[in-house]
Design an enzyme around this catalytic site. Structure first.
Site, PDB file in Angstrom:
ATOM      1  N   ASP A   9     -47.553-105.373 -70.256  1.00  0.00           N
ATOM      2  CA  ASP A   9     -47.155-104.717 -69.014  1.00  0.00           C
ATOM      3  C   ASP A   9     -48.042-105.231 -67.878  1.00  0.00           C
ATOM      4  O   ASP A   9     -49.258-105.034 -67.902  1.00  0.00           O
ATOM      5  CB  ASP A   9     -47.328-103.208 -69.197  1.00  0.00           C
ATOM      6  CG  ASP A   9     -46.898-102.390 -67.992  1.00  0.00           C
ATOM      7  OD1 ASP A   9     -46.747-102.941 -66.887  1.00  0.00           O
ATOM      8  OD2 ASP A   9     -46.740-101.163 -68.163  1.00  0.00           O
ATOM      9  N   ILE A  10     -47.436-105.857 -66.890  1.00  0.00           N
ATOM     10  CA  ILE A  10     -48.204-106.442 -65.787  1.00  0.00           C
ATOM     11  C   ILE A  10     -48.969-105.380 -64.998  1.00  0.00           C
ATOM     12  O   ILE A  10     -50.026-105.666 -64.439  1.00  0.00           O
ATOM     13  CB  ILE A  10     -47.309-107.299 -64.880  1.00  0.00           C
ATOM     14  CG1 ILE A  10     -48.177-108.236 -64.020  1.00  0.00           C
ATOM     15  CG2 ILE A  10     -46.369-106.435 -64.044  1.00  0.00           C
ATOM     16  CD1 ILE A  10     -47.420-109.363 -63.368  1.00  0.00           C
ATOM     17  N   ASN A  23     -37.889-107.706 -54.084  1.00  0.00           N
ATOM     18  CA  ASN A  23     -36.669-108.067 -53.371  1.00  0.00           C
ATOM     19  C   ASN A  23     -37.040-108.237 -51.903  1.00  0.00           C
ATOM     20  O   ASN A  23     -38.123-107.846 -51.479  1.00  0.00           O
ATOM     21  CB  ASN A  23     -35.549-107.032 -53.584  1.00  0.00           C
ATOM     22  CG  ASN A  23     -35.919-105.657 -53.075  1.00  0.00           C
ATOM     23  OD1 ASN A  23     -36.234-105.483 -51.904  1.00  0.00           O
ATOM     24  ND2 ASN A  23     -35.874-104.666 -53.950  1.00  0.00           N
ATOM     25  N   VAL A  32     -39.742-105.278 -62.647  1.00  0.00           N
ATOM     26  CA  VAL A  32     -41.167-105.408 -62.316  1.00  0.00           C
ATOM     27  C   VAL A  32     -41.472-104.723 -60.983  1.00  0.00           C
ATOM     28  O   VAL A  32     -42.463-104.013 -60.845  1.00  0.00           O
ATOM     29  CB  VAL A  32     -41.580-106.898 -62.272  1.00  0.00           C
ATOM     30  CG1 VAL A  32     -42.977-107.070 -61.704  1.00  0.00           C
ATOM     31  CG2 VAL A  32     -41.495-107.518 -63.651  1.00  0.00           C
ATOM     32  N   ASP A  33     -40.609-104.945 -60.000  1.00  0.00           N
ATOM     33  CA  ASP A  33     -40.808-104.374 -58.666  1.00  0.00           C
ATOM     34  C   ASP A  33     -40.920-102.848 -58.728  1.00  0.00           C
ATOM     35  O   ASP A  33     -41.851-102.257 -58.181  1.00  0.00           O
ATOM     36  CB  ASP A  33     -39.637-104.807 -57.770  1.00  0.00           C
ATOM     37  CG  ASP A  33     -39.855-104.542 -56.293  1.00  0.00           C
ATOM     38  OD1 ASP A  33     -41.014-104.367 -55.866  1.00  0.00           O
ATOM     39  OD2 ASP A  33     -38.852-104.544 -55.560  1.00  0.00           O
ATOM     40  N   SER A 121     -37.614-113.978 -61.381  1.00  0.00           N
ATOM     41  CA  SER A 121     -36.168-114.254 -61.309  1.00  0.00           C
ATOM     42  C   SER A 121     -35.439-114.211 -62.643  1.00  0.00           C
ATOM     43  O   SER A 121     -34.236-114.468 -62.689  1.00  0.00           O
ATOM     44  CB  SER A 121     -35.876-115.587 -60.610  1.00  0.00           C
ATOM     45  OG  SER A 121     -36.116-115.495 -59.235  1.00  0.00           O
ATOM     46  N   THR A 122     -36.115-113.855 -63.737  1.00  0.00           N
ATOM     47  CA  THR A 122     -35.453-113.888 -65.043  1.00  0.00           C
ATOM     48  C   THR A 122     -34.753-112.582 -65.414  1.00  0.00           C
ATOM     49  O   THR A 122     -34.029-112.539 -66.401  1.00  0.00           O
ATOM     50  CB  THR A 122     -36.448-114.230 -66.167  1.00  0.00           C
ATOM     51  OG1 THR A 122     -37.455-113.226 -66.226  1.00  0.00           O
ATOM     52  CG2 THR A 122     -37.068-115.598 -65.939  1.00  0.00           C
ATOM     53  N   GLY A 123     -34.944-111.554 -64.627  1.00  0.00           N
ATOM     54  CA  GLY A 123     -34.289-110.275 -64.913  1.00  0.00           C
ATOM     55  C   GLY A 123     -32.940-110.195 -64.230  1.00  0.00           C
ATOM     56  O   GLY A 123     -32.017-110.963 -64.525  1.00  0.00           O
ATOM     57  N   TYR A 125     -31.997-111.238 -61.488  1.00  0.00           N
ATOM     58  CA  TYR A 125     -31.604-112.436 -60.740  1.00  0.00           C
ATOM     59  C   TYR A 125     -31.047-113.530 -61.643  1.00  0.00           C
ATOM     60  O   TYR A 125     -30.613-114.570 -61.165  1.00  0.00           O
ATOM     61  CB  TYR A 125     -32.771-112.952 -59.905  1.00  0.00           C
ATOM     62  CG  TYR A 125     -33.076-112.080 -58.692  1.00  0.00           C
ATOM     63  CD1 TYR A 125     -32.460-110.846 -58.486  1.00  0.00           C
ATOM     64  CD2 TYR A 125     -33.983-112.497 -57.756  1.00  0.00           C
ATOM     65  CE1 TYR A 125     -32.745-110.060 -57.379  1.00  0.00           C
ATOM     66  CE2 TYR A 125     -34.276-111.717 -56.631  1.00  0.00           C
ATOM     67  CZ  TYR A 125     -33.655-110.508 -56.457  1.00  0.00           C
ATOM     68  OH  TYR A 125     -33.941-109.738 -55.354  1.00  0.00           O
TER      69      TYR A 125
END
Length: 167
Positions: A9-10, A23, A32-33, A121-123, A125
């Site tokens: 978890d970041i 975004n 993540v955001d 961008s891998t989620g 997006y």
């Protein structure tokens, strides 16, 4: 530069700066955001609102980066960057690479020695994780930066495996 991969978890990383896959509105979102905004507390959103009221009135452009404090996170700063939406008909890999280079540029301006990145961008997006891993690692390796430690913090086994294969 030391380059490491961590599955986890970041928002739990004790580094100088955590990179947020934001975004363009900077107002929080999913993935993540959303996790960074929830764990970091409302102060991050307040700082993002100030950025939107100032030089980023139209939103943060794709591939660019800007920092706020990390508030309740175990880091000092959050570096917000807007990844590109994946497209089969248009090569947007330069924008994805720019997210990493620009985040490291902002980290240098802050004096950060350690930075944790998600798989940008891998989620939602839709960027294929194996391609995103190659682009991210190549961009970080080629970046002219004073950052001494870069961690890629990957939430699931598939993302970790993709980054590991490229590392």
């Amino acid at each position: 530069m030391e380059l490491t991969l961590i599955r986890g978890d970041i928002t739990e990383q004790q580094v100088d700066a955590i990179v947020n896959a934001a975004n363009s509105s900077l107002m929080g979102g999913g993935g993540v955001d959303g996790a960074i905004h929830r764990r970091g507390g409302p102060e991050i959103l307040q700082e993002c609102r100030r950025l939107r009221a100032g030089q980023y009135g139209g939103g943060l452009p794709t591939g660019r980066a800007v920092a706020t404090t990390a508030c309740r996170l175990p880091a000092r700063w959050v570096i917000h960057t807007v990844g590109p939406v994946y497209s089969r008909s248009e090569d947007r890999s330069e924008l994805l690479a720019s997210c990493h280079v620009e985040s490291l540029r902002v980290a240098d301006e802050l004096g950060a020695a350690s930075v944790a990145f998600p798989a940008i961008s891998t989620g939602l997006y839709g960027w294929p994780v194996d391609d995103a891993a190659r682009i991210a690692l190549d961009a970080v390796r080629a970046a002219d930066t004073s950052v001494r430690e870069v961690r890629f913090v990957l939430f699931d086994a598939a993302a970790y495996a993709a980054f590991e294969a490229c590392l």
